[in-house]
Design an enzyme around this catalytic site. Structure first.
Site, PDB file in Angstrom:
ATOM      1  N   ASP A   1       0.853  -1.190   0.000  1.00 49.10           N
ATOM      2  CA  ASP A   1       0.000   0.000   0.000  1.00 49.10           C
ATOM      3  C   ASP A   1       0.888   1.239   0.000  1.00 49.10           C
ATOM      4  O   ASP A   1       1.843   1.312   0.768  1.00 49.10           O
ATOM      5  CB  ASP A   1      -0.889  -0.040   1.246  1.00 49.10           C
TER       6      ASP A   1
ATOM      7  N   ASN B   1      -0.605   4.596  -0.087  1.00 48.26           N
ATOM      8  CA  ASN B   1      -1.286   5.829   0.337  1.00 48.26           C
ATOM      9  C   ASN B   1      -2.057   5.671   1.646  1.00 48.26           C
ATOM     10  O   ASN B   1      -2.889   6.511   1.979  1.00 48.26           O
ATOM     11  CB  ASN B   1      -2.221   6.325  -0.769  1.00 48.26           C
TER      12      ASN B   1
ATOM     13  N   ASP C   1      -4.452   3.687   2.617  1.00 40.20           N
ATOM     14  CA  ASP C   1      -5.860   3.267   2.685  1.00 40.20           C
ATOM     15  C   ASP C   1      -5.995   1.780   3.008  1.00 40.20           C
ATOM     16  O   ASP C   1      -7.095   1.240   3.047  1.00 40.20           O
ATOM     17  CB  ASP C   1      -6.609   3.625   1.392  1.00 40.20           C
TER      18      ASP C   1
ATOM     19  N   ASP D   1      -1.481  -1.293  -3.962  1.00 41.31           N
ATOM     20  CA  ASP D   1      -1.794  -0.543  -5.178  1.00 41.31           C
ATOM     21  C   ASP D   1      -0.604  -0.519  -6.132  1.00 41.31           C
ATOM     22  O   ASP D   1       0.472  -1.031  -5.824  1.00 41.31           O
ATOM     23  CB  ASP D   1      -2.239   0.887  -4.808  1.00 41.31           C
TER      24      ASP D   1
ATOM     25  N   HIS E   1      -2.722 -17.555  -5.473  1.00 41.93           N
ATOM     26  CA  HIS E   1      -3.715 -16.876  -4.634  1.00 41.93           C
ATOM     27  C   HIS E   1      -4.944 -17.732  -4.335  1.00 41.93           C
ATOM     28  O   HIS E   1      -5.817 -17.300  -3.587  1.00 41.93           O
ATOM     29  CB  HIS E   1      -4.141 -15.582  -5.331  1.00 41.93           C
ATOM     30  N   ASP E   2      -5.049 -18.919  -4.945  1.00 45.90           N
ATOM     31  CA  ASP E   2      -6.190 -19.815  -4.696  1.00 45.90           C
ATOM     32  C   ASP E   2      -5.822 -21.005  -3.813  1.00 45.90           C
ATOM     33  O   ASP E   2      -6.676 -21.854  -3.538  1.00 45.90           O
ATOM     34  CB  ASP E   2      -6.712 -20.398  -6.022  1.00 45.90           C
TER      35      ASP E   2
END
Ligand code: TEU
Ligand code: CA
Length: 557
Positions: A21, A23, A25, A29, A332-333
């Site tokens: 990340d 920023n 949040d 990103d 990712h699975d």
């Protein structure tokens, strides 16, 4: 055989939401990824596969795309993408995009139009059927529990969704749909991306007549996979895509193909087939499924090494010279590799992670490293339902425990601890500061608390770390045609403790020996006094293999 660039490459997979990340949040990103490119370069990877970063309602973390030509605002802007791409290229890294075209989001404009009526320009972009006796047209169940059909009153019809209702299946029989797909592929290729990982691409051709699927005793729906995988027009569609798009660029493609066999894969990746370069097969990640078929993958039993060897060796032998393998332990699975195939017991975790890396990276094919695997990251071991976030896991719990009463809640939570996709989706562990350096805000998904022990910062400069071991594995491959191209010979398939194999190429032999147990065992494959290329103990003790020991030897024939 002349080596193609993607045959000599190693791919690193980034799950952007959980990578970095920038920023505050709490969501990873594109600017965050740009900051971390030097880390991926340092590891030695050549290509980065990005999970979907397109505009999406995020019903399935980006696998439900509402606009193929724009970036999900939480990940940044198109300018951020272009900056990332340029920076990657400057560092010699190629970018592979995720192509999700078996389905779109129900919020995609095509579907918004399609659902309005039976006679609009998009009405035939999806798979619509009339009700049969007031019910769905067949017994198909969705991959994410529940029926694969949802009723749309405006059309008085059902639409097909092999995944969530928010993921309607595109109608590939419609030539206009295929042209739309080719056009969006060109959009990204013209920007300079170097290829695609194609989501469930072997499910795009549905069988004529959409017949009922096999239904396990006590299961509420039929199991679609054997029916919809590798459908009648798949080769034709892939060939067309190749002619219209792929063959015009110097790129790589990998098709995700649940349920495909080596014979299928040879058709898609064969030298003469002109379809794809390689596939993700599911055989080794489908082992140790529940013997009670209605529970599917949900189970907590360990995988037997003999089964794992059989699965991986079969693909090595059958594709040799005829197709090309992709090599992966996790993505990712899937649960984290070290927890699933070896052990995450702190006593052996580092040795075990190196051992797994060695076993896979010395095979024939293109290796994929999933973010955090290069650090030996582990499963997260959640104990409560409300800690989970993944649609597949949460839906399965409600369906199997509450609706079907097929299993009790405590047992299901054990199965989820072992198998949930969320194990792979906790944020990347960069350092031991608050939230592991992933974010300065509140992370979208809780971190694995072991980030204080397992993190990149502590490993990058430590020559004995998993990170630096992976770096060496990648380096070895880059400099060896024997590792990249050699043929594969399995040793002792019935040995349930040791995974050993040989590779042969132009008068040289590579011998790989991995102990998958926490015991010391003895094995003699003629390795004594041979040249060792890499191993996870300081030296080799020849025939004696300590817990999770792995060694690679180079022998001259
Ligand atoms: O996965 C396809 C797929 O086969 C998975 O649903 C798999 O069965 C399951 O995750 C393992 O139990 C792809 C994507 O990789 C996945 O993230 C998406 O959810 C899915 O397609 C739908 O797009
Ligand atoms: Ca962010």
């Amino acid at each position: 055989m002349t080596k193609k660039w993607w045959q000599g490459s190693v791919v690193y997979q980034v799950y952007p939401r959980s990578y970095q990340d920038s920023n505050g949040d709490g969501i990873g990103d594109l600017p965050g990824l740009t900051q971390r490119l030097p880390y991926i370069k340092k590891l030695g990877a050549d290509v980065i596969w990005l999970n979907p970063i397109y505009k999406s309602p995020d019903k399935d973390n980006g696998y439900d795309i509402s606009d193929y030509r724009s970036i999900q605002p939480a990940y940044g802007t198109m300018d951020d993408f272009d900056t990332m791409l340029e920076s990657a290229h400057k560092q010699g890294l190629k970018i592979l995009m995720d192509l999700v075209v078996n389905h779109t989001s129900d919020k995609h404009e095509w579907f918004e139009q399609s659902r309005q009526s039976k006679d609009n320009p998009y009405s035939d972009y999806y798979i619509w059927r009339d009700p049969v006796d007031g019910h769905a047209p067949n017994n198909w169940g969705s991959y994410f529990s529940g029926p694969a059909w949802t009723y749309e009153p405006k059309r008085g019809q059902y639409y097909l969704h092999l995944f969530a209702p928010g993921q309607p299946d595109l109608n590939w029989e419609n030539p206009k749909v295929r042209q739309e797909v080719y056009s969006l592929m060109k959009f990204w290729l013209d920007k300079g991306v170097k290829g695609f990982r194609m989501d469930v691409i072997n499910l795009i051709s549905k069988p004529a007549g959409l017949p009922d699927a096999p239904q396990a005793p006590g299961a509420p729906y039929g199991n679609v996979e054997p029916l919809v995988s590798d459908g009648p027009r798949l080769n034709e569609f892939l060939h067309e895509m190749n002619q219209e798009v792929l063959s015009k660029y110097d790129i790589m493609t990998v098709g995700e193909m649940p349920g495909s066999t080596p014979e299928d894969a040879i058709e898609y990746t064969g030298l003469k087939s002109n379809e794809l370069n390689m596939v993700f097969q599911f055989e080794h990640v489908g082992l140790a499924a529940n013997p009670d078929k209605k529970l599917g993958k949900w189970n907590d039993q360990p995988i037997q090494l003999v089964d794992l060897k059989k699965a991986l060796s079969r693909w090595q032998v059958e594709l040799d010279g005829k197709g090309w393998n992709s090599l992966y332990w996790n993505n990712h699975d899937q649960p984290r590799a070290v927890s699933r195939f070896a052990t995450d017991d702190p006593k052996y975790r580092v040795k075990a992670a190196k051992m797994l890396g060695t076993t896979l990276h010395m095979m024939q094919g293109t290796p994929y490293v999933y973010e955090g695997e290069e650090l030996g990251e582990t499963n997260v071991h959640y104990q409560k339902l409300d800690q989970y976030e993944d649609i597949e896991s949460i839906n399965a719990y409600h369906q199997l425990v509450e609706k079907d009463q097929a299993v009790d809640g405590t047992t299901m939570l054990k199965y989820m601890e072992n198998m949930s996709r969320d194990n792979a989706r906790t944020p990347m562990q960069w350092d031991d500061s608050n939230n592991a350096g992933f974010t300065t805000g509140k992370p979208w998904f809780a971190l694995n608390p072991n980030y204080t022990e397992i993190n990149a910062k502590s490993q990058v400069d430590d020559p004995d770390s998993v990170f630096n071991y992976y770096r060496q594995l990648i380096d070895l491959r880059h400099n060896s045609d024997l590792i990249t191209l050699g043929t594969y010979e399995e040793i002792d398939p019935d040995d349930n403790e040791v995974f050993a194999y040989r590779r042969h190429y132009q008068g040289q032999t590579l011998l790989v020996i991995s102990n998958f147990t926490d015991q010391t065992v003895q094995r003699d494959y003629g390795q004594a006094n041979s040249k060792r290329l890499i191993g996870n103990y300081e030296d080799s003790q020849n025939d004696t293999l300590r817990p999770y020991e792995t060694n690679v030897y180079l022998l001259n024939d």
